[in-house]
Design an enzyme around this catalytic site. Structure first.
Site, short mmCIF file in Angstrom:
data_model
loop_
_atom_site.label_atom_id
_atom_site.label_comp_id
_atom_site.label_asym_id
_atom_site.label_seq_id
_atom_site.Cartn_x
_atom_site.Cartn_y
_atom_site.Cartn_z
N SER B 117 0.85 -1.19 0.00
CA SER B 117 0.00 0.00 0.00
C SER B 117 0.89 1.25 0.00
CB SER B 117 -0.96 -0.06 1.20
OG SER B 117 -2.02 0.85 1.03
N GLU B 209 -2.29 -2.69 -7.55
CA GLU B 209 -3.48 -2.99 -6.72
C GLU B 209 -3.91 -1.68 -6.13
OE1 GLU B 209 -3.99 -2.91 -3.09
OE2 GLU B 209 -2.08 -1.86 -2.92
N HIS B 277 -5.60 -5.34 -0.71
CA HIS B 277 -6.32 -4.99 0.51
C HIS B 277 -7.48 -5.93 0.82
CE1 HIS B 277 -4.13 -1.22 -0.26
NE2 HIS B 277 -4.41 -0.85 0.97
#
Lengths: 308, 308
Positions: B117, B209, B277
């Site tokens: 992330s 992502e 996630h």
């Protein structure tokens, strides 16, 4: 680093006159018909607006596919009889058209593009090519902005004098600076970093506004400008409105975050100019030299957007 | 265009062993204490994790100010006795540390950074300097991911063999490609475009992502990659999960938008890998050569993340 490039002379378009032909285009998202027609009526009371039936096309979040929107944009910019090009709405989609514009010089400065928010992508491309354009209301916004803003828009397009100065509310970093006014929407501007579409930012006064971006996102975008070396190039910062940019339940404000980021940037910065997605959105010419006084929060335009 | 640079040889770290000293850091946002301690317990059952009391600092959306987070990061990376560095959480804040890292070579490849992330910013900086790192769970995520993921993480850190291949769900653009695996979070990766922190992308297999980005925002970020010429440089695309990326009330899905964008990019692309996630977040080494088969949606690792 592709922020930068060789500056070109910026020439003003000749002034518009009531009754002139103008185009309305939708290069980004689809729009609400009621506010479109309300804005159109205001433009039609002054000029002769034209648009194609395709403007009502929809494809997901876009006002029709890229080919339709590009053809409409290119047609409006290429028609020598069209004196100004008004954008129906921002939203998202103008950046998708940039690759189609690459390699083709924009038309001679014989008309002014008007819009903001997502339209920032087209403004940047125009300034990349030494053109002046107008950061100002989109059509769907016009009816709720009031007569003074409309009057200022018409004057910007028609009067070969520098527009009246604007005043912000808050000094974040004191000082004075002069340079060309460049910029617009923070989200869109930062999506052009590292691409061939960014205009030279050396010595520029950078205008920034945004809507619906939480403080950490404003920080992330501002940090992108920093990582790309933008604050070492520009000479001043003009912050418009940052509407709906608060974090729900937070004990800090977006203004607090922006002030801290501005102070770390080290260039003169005044905030709270009536530009953006809020109750006011005063039109300002982009690409023209301006003088920012970040002590008394004033922005003075040194030349007109048009010549007589 | 600053996407690119001169490739350097990527050397593997020596393998970890149970009982090794590892560090836990919080270079981005603050985190929930319960899930932090739950994740810590899982790491402590295998290694000897260390962290400073400052890790619990909070400053708005950050786990303490930049100086604190940088000192913690730098300390963990510089300590020769620390064999791996686990990140407590992503969120936002790692990009703010990049200017402090500029000019200082990252430490020799004697340890592996683990996270994803927002931690993508640090991964990119490591790959920019020819380092291998591990795109994998953050501490606060570990307890809910299950034993298989934890087992894969330990194997990635300890076993000098290529990790087991991963399988996606959907082929967007068929074909095969080989290259170094680079990337991670789309939002964070695109905030490094046009800056000195982007690793060379020539020939890379790009992993992407994201979470909580509406389809038009995914489009805008993907379009930024396109405008920056990224798709002309990379050799393949591996899409992980895009969780909470739907537009409320829309008659189109984020997957539909991503498929169309991938098809326009023209490089082999497989989607639906268990990375991101969502309910699964399988660790994968970044910087190592991989082979993507976008027909059968498999991703094979050609070397290990560590040497024996």
């Amino acid at each position: 680093m592709s922020v930068g490039g060789s500056p070109q002379p910026f020439a003003a378009a000749s002034a518009l006159a009531p009754g002139d032909r103008v185009a309305v285009i939708a290069p980004a998202s689809g729009f609400d018909h009621v506010s479109f027609h309300a804005g159109l009526a205001l433009i039609a009371a002054r000029y002769r607006p034209e648009y194609g039936a395709g403007i009502f096309a929809r494809q997901r979040y876009l006002a029709g596919d890229d080919a339709r929107r590009f053809t409409e944009l290119h047609g409006a910019l290429s028609d020598p009889g069209i004196r100004a090009v008004f954008c129906a709405r921002g939203g998202y989609g103008a950046t998708r058209l940039l690759p189609r514009l690459l390699g083709s010089e924009p038309p001679a400065q014989d008309k002014l593009l008007v819009g903001f928010s997502d339209i920032t992508a087209l403004h940047l491309w125009l300034q990349r090519h030494g053109r002046i354009s107008v950061h100002g209301p989109v059509l769907t916004q016009l009816a709720r902005l009031g007569g003074d803003t409309l009057e200022r828009l018409f004057r910007t397009l028609e009067v070969a004098e520098p527009p009246a100065p604007l005043t912000g509310t808050t000094s974040y970093v004191g000082g004075r600076a002069e340079g060309r006014l460049i910029g617009g929407n923070l989200s869109v501007l930062t999506r052009v970093i590292g691409t061939p579409y960014m205009p030279p930012l050396e010595g520029a006064i950078l205008l920034l506004e945004d809507q619906g971006e939480r403080p950490y996102r404003l920080d992330r975008m501002w940090t992108h400008l920093r990582l790309a070396g933008v604050f070492e190039r520009i000479s001043g910062l003009v912050l418009g409105e940052f509407t709906h940019c608060e974090e729900p339940g937070a004990d800090y404000s977006s203004a607090e975050v922006l002030r801290e980021l501005a102070q770390a940037s080290g260039v003169p910065c005044a905030a709270g100019f009536p530009i953006g997605h809020g109750a006011r959105n005063e039109p300002v010419p982009l690409g023209v030299p301006v003088r920012l006084d970040a002590d008394d929060c004033s922005l003075h335009f040194l030349t007109a957007a048009v010549r007589s």
